[in-house]
Design an enzyme around this catalytic site. Sequence first.
Site, PDB file in Angstrom:
ATOM      1  N   GLY A   1      -5.666-152.199  24.682  1.00 64.67           N
ATOM      2  CA  GLY A   1      -5.345-151.618  25.986  1.00 64.67           C
ATOM      3  C   GLY A   1      -5.730-150.153  26.045  1.00 64.67           C
ATOM      4  O   GLY A   1      -6.311-149.677  27.028  1.00 64.67           O
TER       5      GLY A   1
ATOM      6  N   ASP B   1      -1.264-138.978  20.073  1.00 63.90           N
ATOM      7  CA  ASP B   1       0.104-139.222  19.635  1.00 63.90           C
ATOM      8  C   ASP B   1       0.992-138.948  20.841  1.00 63.90           C
ATOM      9  O   ASP B   1       0.756-137.994  21.591  1.00 63.90           O
ATOM     10  CB  ASP B   1       0.496-138.328  18.459  1.00 63.90           C
TER      11      ASP B   1
ATOM     12  N   TYR C   1      10.028-147.289  26.296  1.00 66.41           N
ATOM     13  CA  TYR C   1      11.148-146.742  27.069  1.00 66.41           C
ATOM     14  C   TYR C   1      10.939-146.850  28.575  1.00 66.41           C
ATOM     15  O   TYR C   1      11.753-146.319  29.345  1.00 66.41           O
ATOM     16  CB  TYR C   1      11.369-145.265  26.692  1.00 66.41           C
TER      17      TYR C   1
END
Length: 206
Positions: free
Chosen positions: A13, A71, A156
Amino acid sequence: MYKEIFIATQNKGKVAEFDAFFQKKGLKVKSLLDLEEEIDVVEDGDTFEENAIKKAKTISEIINRPVLADDSGLSVDALNGEPGIYSARYAGAEKDDEANNKKLLKELEDVESKERSARFICVLAVCFPGGEVKTVTGECKGRITQQPQGSHGFGYDPLFYLPQLNKTMAELTREEKNKLSHRADALIQLNKLWDKWVEDETDLKR
């Protein structure tokens, strides 16, 4: 000049997302999935930037190609920036999204809604062989909900509420998320600087 760039990931992805960006720059995108050897970089930095830089530099030195590494994670103000670089393994090494979300809600159970501000952060690091590593940072601001909402996305997303849309990340379509996510913002910053970076790199090789 270089005709391809390696993305430091095995996530298809992510590769597709960066491919859409670099196609416009005339670069072919490859990833760790295209390498015969497996390269495992220990992410032991104290910040998103340190981890992204280490991945980009280490892999670029090994394969002698331009490498982009990222990151990213969640920073919650009431928790002094946690889970931060430990976002994926907040509740343990298993990288369990549901367990991470439960822990986050537990940590915030006594925190009022207006005090639950948070940011998704994404650092992109690009290393050209023999050159210094350059970085950009993108972010998306929001708030942590009292309970999960929505079934899209991952991590999240069900807890990350966007006041301007009155939805959580997990209630957005992929197209909506891709326009306002922290990675989308980082790509906007990268787009502003990319041509300059390439020009600087070309000058160094002269």
